[in-house]
Each structure stands twice: as structure tokens, then as C-alpha cells.
Design a protein around this motif. Sequence first.
Motif, mmCIF file in Angstrom:
data_model
loop_
_atom_site.group_PDB
_atom_site.id
_atom_site.type_symbol
_atom_site.label_atom_id
_atom_site.label_comp_id
_atom_site.label_asym_id
_atom_site.label_seq_id
_atom_site.Cartn_x
_atom_site.Cartn_y
_atom_site.Cartn_z
ATOM 1 N N THR A 143 0.826 -1.222 0.000
ATOM 2 C CA THR A 143 0.000 0.000 0.000
ATOM 3 C C THR A 143 0.855 1.265 0.000
ATOM 4 O OG1 THR A 143 -0.244 -0.079 2.448
ATOM 5 C CG2 THR A 143 -1.979 -1.114 1.114
ATOM 6 N N ALA A 144 1.780 1.318 -0.943
ATOM 7 C CA ALA A 144 2.670 2.482 -1.019
ATOM 8 C C ALA A 144 2.016 3.673 -1.728
ATOM 9 C CB ALA A 144 3.961 2.106 -1.740
ATOM 10 N N PHE A 145 0.883 3.449 -2.383
ATOM 11 C CA PHE A 145 0.186 4.533 -3.093
ATOM 12 C C PHE A 145 -1.231 4.744 -2.555
ATOM 13 C CE2 PHE A 145 3.442 3.064 -6.022
ATOM 14 C CZ PHE A 145 3.955 4.234 -6.551
ATOM 15 N N ILE A 153 -2.242 7.233 0.210
ATOM 16 C CA ILE A 153 -1.145 7.192 1.186
ATOM 17 C C ILE A 153 -0.193 8.353 0.906
ATOM 18 C CG2 ILE A 153 0.816 5.834 2.012
ATOM 19 C CD1 ILE A 153 -1.899 4.649 2.779
ATOM 20 N N GLN A 154 0.228 9.021 1.949
ATOM 21 C CA GLN A 154 1.139 10.145 1.782
ATOM 22 C C GLN A 154 2.548 9.661 1.421
ATOM 23 O OE1 GLN A 154 0.077 13.414 1.807
ATOM 24 N NE2 GLN A 154 -1.888 12.295 1.892
ATOM 25 N N GLN A 155 3.142 10.301 0.432
ATOM 26 C CA GLN A 155 4.467 9.906 -0.050
ATOM 27 C C GLN A 155 5.500 9.910 1.077
ATOM 28 O OE1 GLN A 155 5.953 11.263 -3.997
ATOM 29 N NE2 GLN A 155 7.606 12.227 -2.847
ATOM 30 N N GLU A 156 5.433 10.886 1.942
ATOM 31 C CA GLU A 156 6.417 10.984 3.025
ATOM 32 C C GLU A 156 6.327 9.792 3.974
ATOM 33 O OE1 GLU A 156 9.662 12.218 5.020
ATOM 34 O OE2 GLU A 156 8.901 12.949 3.089
ATOM 35 N N ASP A 157 5.117 9.258 4.163
ATOM 36 C CA ASP A 157 4.963 8.086 5.030
ATOM 37 C C ASP A 157 5.671 6.873 4.433
ATOM 38 O OD1 ASP A 157 3.459 9.591 6.775
ATOM 39 O OD2 ASP A 157 1.525 8.880 5.997
ATOM 40 N N VAL A 158 5.601 6.751 3.116
ATOM 41 C CA VAL A 158 6.292 5.647 2.424
ATOM 42 C C VAL A 158 7.797 5.802 2.581
ATOM 43 C CG1 VAL A 158 6.599 4.451 0.229
ATOM 44 C CG2 VAL A 158 4.410 5.546 0.744
ATOM 45 N N ILE A 159 8.286 7.000 2.359
ATOM 46 C CA ILE A 159 9.722 7.252 2.448
ATOM 47 C C ILE A 159 10.238 6.963 3.857
ATOM 48 C CG2 ILE A 159 11.498 9.057 2.337
ATOM 49 C CD1 ILE A 159 9.817 10.334 0.067
ATOM 50 N N GLN A 160 9.496 7.375 4.871
ATOM 51 C CA GLN A 160 9.936 7.164 6.248
ATOM 52 C C GLN A 160 9.982 5.678 6.597
ATOM 53 O OE1 GLN A 160 11.320 9.408 8.261
ATOM 54 N NE2 GLN A 160 11.096 10.765 6.484
ATOM 55 N N PRO A 184 0.749 7.218 -13.533
ATOM 56 C CA PRO A 184 2.163 7.392 -13.883
ATOM 57 C C PRO A 184 2.850 8.569 -13.197
ATOM 58 C CG PRO A 184 0.909 6.795 -15.833
ATOM 59 C CD PRO A 184 -0.090 7.045 -14.751
ATOM 60 N N VAL A 185 2.141 9.653 -12.974
ATOM 61 C CA VAL A 185 2.762 10.801 -12.306
ATOM 62 C C VAL A 185 3.095 10.444 -10.861
ATOM 63 C CG1 VAL A 185 2.407 13.170 -11.495
ATOM 64 C CG2 VAL A 185 1.690 12.511 -13.804
ATOM 65 N N GLU A 186 2.165 9.781 -10.178
ATOM 66 C CA GLU A 186 2.413 9.361 -8.803
ATOM 67 C C GLU A 186 3.578 8.375 -8.739
ATOM 68 O OE1 GLU A 186 -2.121 9.643 -6.987
ATOM 69 O OE2 GLU A 186 -1.530 7.905 -8.189
ATOM 70 N N SER A 187 3.637 7.463 -9.707
ATOM 71 C CA SER A 187 4.722 6.479 -9.739
ATOM 72 C C SER A 187 6.067 7.162 -9.952
ATOM 73 C CB SER A 187 4.467 5.457 -10.845
ATOM 74 O OG SER A 187 3.269 4.758 -10.604
ATOM 75 N N TYR A 188 6.106 8.064 -10.917
ATOM 76 C CA TYR A 188 7.352 8.791 -11.198
ATOM 77 C C TYR A 188 7.811 9.555 -9.956
ATOM 78 C CZ TYR A 188 10.587 12.176 -13.256
ATOM 79 O OH TYR A 188 11.679 12.952 -13.527
ATOM 80 N N ASN A 189 6.903 10.284 -9.326
ATOM 81 C CA ASN A 189 7.274 11.132 -8.190
ATOM 82 C C ASN A 189 7.767 10.306 -7.002
ATOM 83 O OD1 ASN A 189 6.642 13.491 -9.542
ATOM 84 N ND2 ASN A 189 4.558 13.606 -8.721
ATOM 85 N N LEU A 190 7.076 9.216 -6.681
ATOM 86 C CA LEU A 190 7.495 8.422 -5.530
ATOM 87 C C LEU A 190 8.844 7.764 -5.768
ATOM 88 C CD1 LEU A 190 7.095 7.168 -2.757
ATOM 89 C CD2 LEU A 190 5.779 5.331 -3.843
ATOM 90 N N PHE A 191 9.020 7.145 -6.921
ATOM 91 C CA PHE A 191 10.278 6.437 -7.150
ATOM 92 C C PHE A 191 11.445 7.396 -7.357
ATOM 93 C CE2 PHE A 191 7.381 2.869 -7.911
ATOM 94 C CZ PHE A 191 7.979 1.946 -7.059
#
Length: 301
Positions: A143-145, A153-160, A184-191
Amino acid sequence: MFILPKNVTIIEVGPRDGLQNEQKLVHTQDKLAFIQALQQAGIEEMELTSFVSPKWVPQMADAKEIVERSERIGRQFVLTPNEKGVDLAIEAGAKSVAFFVGVSNSFNKKNINRTTAESMEAITPLIQNLKAQNIFVRACISTAFYCPYEGKIQQEDVIQLCKKFVKLGVDELSVADTIGKANPVESYNLFLALLNELPNILITAHFHDTRKMALANIFASLQAGVQRFDTSAGGLGGCPFAPGATGNVATEDVVHLLDSLGIHTGIDVEKVCEAVTLIEPHVSRPIETGMYKLFKSPQTQ
């Protein structure tokens, strides 16, 4: 102009993630034939099985035999949700182990009856012990997205959460769009953010094809710099704790995409499709991925 990688590694998850929730019980010999055929197609990294309680996941009751009888080619992962699973995996000879934790507390509680923090507390000593034994450890971030219970899901929570795993010394992060809702935009930004924040660890993208967005997300992830992808031959898979989530993105379709872009994988698409023909009679739904349909009906190519 974006730059795409010259080489990409495919991690085949069909034998474990693809079959784990299959309604029909697949015999051990058929699983082994599937695994062998995938290896013959050029796949060198693969999720073989899961050391979970047969009471909850009957499909994985033969985990020990699968590990012991599979040919040792490349890196072979097994899922180990707890200490008992780890002990059984090591006893069977596993050299690479995976743990799953959801960013979403709700998903995590539905899956293993623990919050994310409780899960991290439980597996921390297990990871430390495995690394002391020089075992390769993969952390799978669910559940990274989006979460089926909590929404975006907030991107910062995934990163932490990823940073916590890196501090524990894991070797790889597999970051998953568990319900196939990412764009695709969400995927690009997170990775892109993960690769910038954590440049010294293997980062793998794991996409489900629920909304037929997986290939688009893979292309966006390639542009962000991702060079590792989880895929499942035949698009097999699904998650019982993620309502509506369908199978993983199909190995044969991803390899075809990469081939068309001039990106080397070392994998033969036709041989992957041949492996799919071996497992198709043993699963409960027809396999209808793009490249597999073409393989079965060459006159339409």
C-alpha cells in the motif's frame, strides 16, 4: 529528453505471489515445472514460496519441498512473516528472505493483525539476525500509493518506512501499488524521491494491473530511474486483504515492453509464455494477458 536504463532486472513473483491465493490447489510437481520453465526463460531472480501456516495458506504447505527441489539459479526469495517462518526457511536452505509490511495501518491489521509499528517491532530482531548470517533480506512495502481502507497514502509516510528498513540493513525495497490505483505521475514522483533519498539500496517497483495502468506506471518508473520490477507470469496473483485488486502485471507483457524500448532483460518472451502454458490448466481463471494471447494465436500477430 528522458534517459531510459540499458538493462532491467525482472523479479518473477508468480510461483509465490501469483499462486498463493489461487483457489485450486496446485500440486508441488506442477509448481516445480513452472519454476523450472521460468528459469529456462532466463529469469534469475524469483519468489519461490512462502513459509506461512498451512492452516491459513494451504497453497504454500509445500514450501520446504519447493525450496529444496528448485534448481539454485540466481537469487530465490521466500516470504517469512514471522520467527517460525524464518526458522523453517533457513532450515530448508533459503538464502534470500522477504518480509511484508504495509504503510497503511488498516491494511496491515487486516493482513497480519498488527499495526505497521507493531510489525516493525516484531521483525526488527529477525532482520538483524538474518543479516548477521549474511542472508539477503528484501523488504516488501505494501500500500505504497493507495489503501483499500484508508485511501491515498502520503508519499512521506512511504519514504519514512523505507528509511527504517534501510537503517535495519535490508538489501532491497520492493515498493508496491497493492490495489493497482497509482497513476504514472504518482509512480514517477514516488520512485524519483526514493531513489534520491536512498541511493545505496536496491529499489524495485511492484505494480498490480487492476485498472490496466501497470505498464504505464512501469514506463514512468523507468524514467525516474527504476531498474528492477516485480512481475508475474500470466498476470497471476491478487490479495485477499485488498478488495478488488487483481493480479500482478504480466512478466511477458513487461518483457515485451522493455524489448520494444531496447532495454535488455535477458528473458525470452516466448519461453515465458511456454511456462504459462504449464500453469494455466492448474489455475481457476483463464490467462488473457496481451502477449500470451498472441502466443496462443500467432495468426493474429
